[in-house]
Design a protein around this motif. Structure first.
Motif, PDB file in Angstrom:
ATOM      1  N   GLY A  32       0.845  -1.188   0.000  1.00  0.00           N
ATOM      2  CA  GLY A  32       0.000   0.000   0.000  1.00  0.00           C
ATOM      3  C   GLY A  32       0.875   1.230   0.000  1.00  0.00           C
ATOM      4  N   SER A  33       0.274   2.377  -0.067  1.00  0.00           N
ATOM      5  CA  SER A  33       1.054   3.612  -0.016  1.00  0.00           C
ATOM      6  C   SER A  33       0.944   4.215   1.373  1.00  0.00           C
ATOM      7  CB  SER A  33       0.546   4.614  -1.063  1.00  0.00           C
ATOM      8  OG  SER A  33      -0.734   5.075  -0.696  1.00  0.00           O
ATOM      9  N   LYS A 125       7.998   6.123  -8.650  1.00  0.00           N
ATOM     10  CA  LYS A 125       6.853   5.204  -8.685  1.00  0.00           C
ATOM     11  C   LYS A 125       7.044   4.083  -7.662  1.00  0.00           C
ATOM     12  CE  LYS A 125       6.271   2.165 -12.005  1.00  0.00           C
ATOM     13  NZ  LYS A 125       6.077   1.545 -13.310  1.00  0.00           N
ATOM     14  N   TRP A 126       8.243   3.498  -7.604  1.00  0.00           N
ATOM     15  CA  TRP A 126       8.504   2.410  -6.672  1.00  0.00           C
ATOM     16  C   TRP A 126       8.485   2.885  -5.225  1.00  0.00           C
ATOM     17  CZ3 TRP A 126      13.301   0.286  -9.721  1.00  0.00           C
ATOM     18  CH2 TRP A 126      12.851  -0.316 -10.905  1.00  0.00           C
ATOM     19  N   MET A 127       8.939   4.121  -4.991  1.00  0.00           N
ATOM     20  CA  MET A 127       8.964   4.648  -3.632  1.00  0.00           C
ATOM     21  C   MET A 127       7.596   5.129  -3.160  1.00  0.00           C
ATOM     22  SD  MET A 127      12.465   6.805  -3.246  1.00  0.00           S
ATOM     23  CE  MET A 127      12.506   6.757  -1.460  1.00  0.00           C
ATOM     24  N   GLY A 128       6.756   5.506  -4.117  1.00  0.00           N
ATOM     25  CA  GLY A 128       5.478   6.104  -3.745  1.00  0.00           C
ATOM     26  C   GLY A 128       5.640   7.576  -3.424  1.00  0.00           C
ATOM     27  N   ASN A 129       6.689   8.186  -3.958  1.00  0.00           N
ATOM     28  CA  ASN A 129       6.949   9.618  -3.781  1.00  0.00           C
ATOM     29  C   ASN A 129       6.699  10.339  -5.101  1.00  0.00           C
ATOM     30  OD1 ASN A 129       7.797   9.208  -1.173  1.00  0.00           O
ATOM     31  ND2 ASN A 129       9.961   9.420  -1.607  1.00  0.00           N
ATOM     32  N   SER A 130       6.615  11.648  -5.033  1.00  0.00           N
ATOM     33  CA  SER A 130       6.467  12.422  -6.264  1.00  0.00           C
ATOM     34  C   SER A 130       7.805  12.481  -6.988  1.00  0.00           C
ATOM     35  CB  SER A 130       5.991  13.842  -5.949  1.00  0.00           C
ATOM     36  OG  SER A 130       7.036  14.576  -5.338  1.00  0.00           O
ATOM     37  N   VAL A 131       7.732  12.729  -8.288  1.00  0.00           N
ATOM     38  CA  VAL A 131       8.955  12.875  -9.089  1.00  0.00           C
ATOM     39  C   VAL A 131       9.764  14.060  -8.568  1.00  0.00           C
ATOM     40  CG1 VAL A 131       9.843  13.358 -11.401  1.00  0.00           C
ATOM     41  CG2 VAL A 131       7.921  11.795 -11.108  1.00  0.00           C
ATOM     42  N   THR A 132       9.081  15.122  -8.181  1.00  0.00           N
ATOM     43  CA  THR A 132       9.762  16.321  -7.676  1.00  0.00           C
ATOM     44  C   THR A 132      10.605  16.003  -6.449  1.00  0.00           C
ATOM     45  OG1 THR A 132       7.930  17.664  -8.478  1.00  0.00           O
ATOM     46  CG2 THR A 132       9.400  18.686  -6.869  1.00  0.00           C
ATOM     47  N   ILE A 133      10.050  15.260  -5.527  1.00  0.00           N
ATOM     48  CA  ILE A 133      10.795  14.883  -4.313  1.00  0.00           C
ATOM     49  C   ILE A 133      12.006  14.032  -4.692  1.00  0.00           C
ATOM     50  CG2 ILE A 133      10.687  13.462  -2.211  1.00  0.00           C
ATOM     51  CD1 ILE A 133       9.225  16.054  -1.844  1.00  0.00           C
TER      52      ILE A 133
END
Length: 171
Positions: A32-33, A125-133
């Motif tokens: 899950g996220s 995507k794998w981390m569940g973070n935004s591209v910006t972060i």
């Protein structure tokens, strides 16, 4: 095994403590996220170590948990954190700002970026973070990121109309 899993999967602490054998299927780790808005997956083959850990962690009767205590029940997070702090202190490692387990997650993402084989988009995507972060934290570790730009625009034809990609409203 939990620490090694964290280093090689990039999963959050809570995700690791709740990980169940059925969550690992079709060559992916399904999790899950953080905000539970959307599920995400991490490729199991990102490291052979993950498969090795799973082999060491057989299913236990009455529980699907991958990581369990001697009683077969969930590992208590507080006891694990306390043990981890002791290990860090004995090793002379200063506790990083922001938490114990985030270090393993950041190590994973930094190592992925440094391979040059995975894009920031995939890492996010794998981390569940935004591209910006992810760009803010890991773009500097991409191999040759500055060297790739040298002479990139040299030799382009002059007098060619500039093409601008359309923008989406609000960007």
């Amino acid at each position: 095994d939990m620490i090694e899993w964290a280093i090689y999967s990039g999963m959050r602490r809570g995700e690791i403590f709740k990980l169940r054998h059925p969550d690992v299927r079709d060559g992916l780790i399904h999790t899950g996220s953080k905000t539970r808005k959307r599920a995400r997956t991490v490729p199991l083959n990102v490291s052979a170590r993950l498969g090795e850990i799973l082999k060491r962690r057989p299913r236990r009767i009455g529980s699907d948990l991958v990581f369990y205590g001697t009683d077969g029940k969930a590992v208590p997070p507080d006891a694990t954190n306390k043990a981890l702090r002791r290990v860090w202190e004995r090793a002379g490692i200063t506790r990083p700002k922001g938490g114990l387990w985030n270090v393993f997650r950041h190590t994973w993402a930094t190592r992925l970026a440094a391979t040059g084989k995975v894009s920031i988009f995939e890492i996010s995507k794998w981390m569940g973070n935004s591209v910006t972060i992810c760009e803010r934290h890991y773009a500097a570790y991409l191999p040759g990121s500055l060297e790739k730009s040298a002479g990139l625009l040299d030799g382009m034809a002059t007098g060619v109309a500039l093409t601008v990609a359309p923008t989406v409203a609000g960007e």
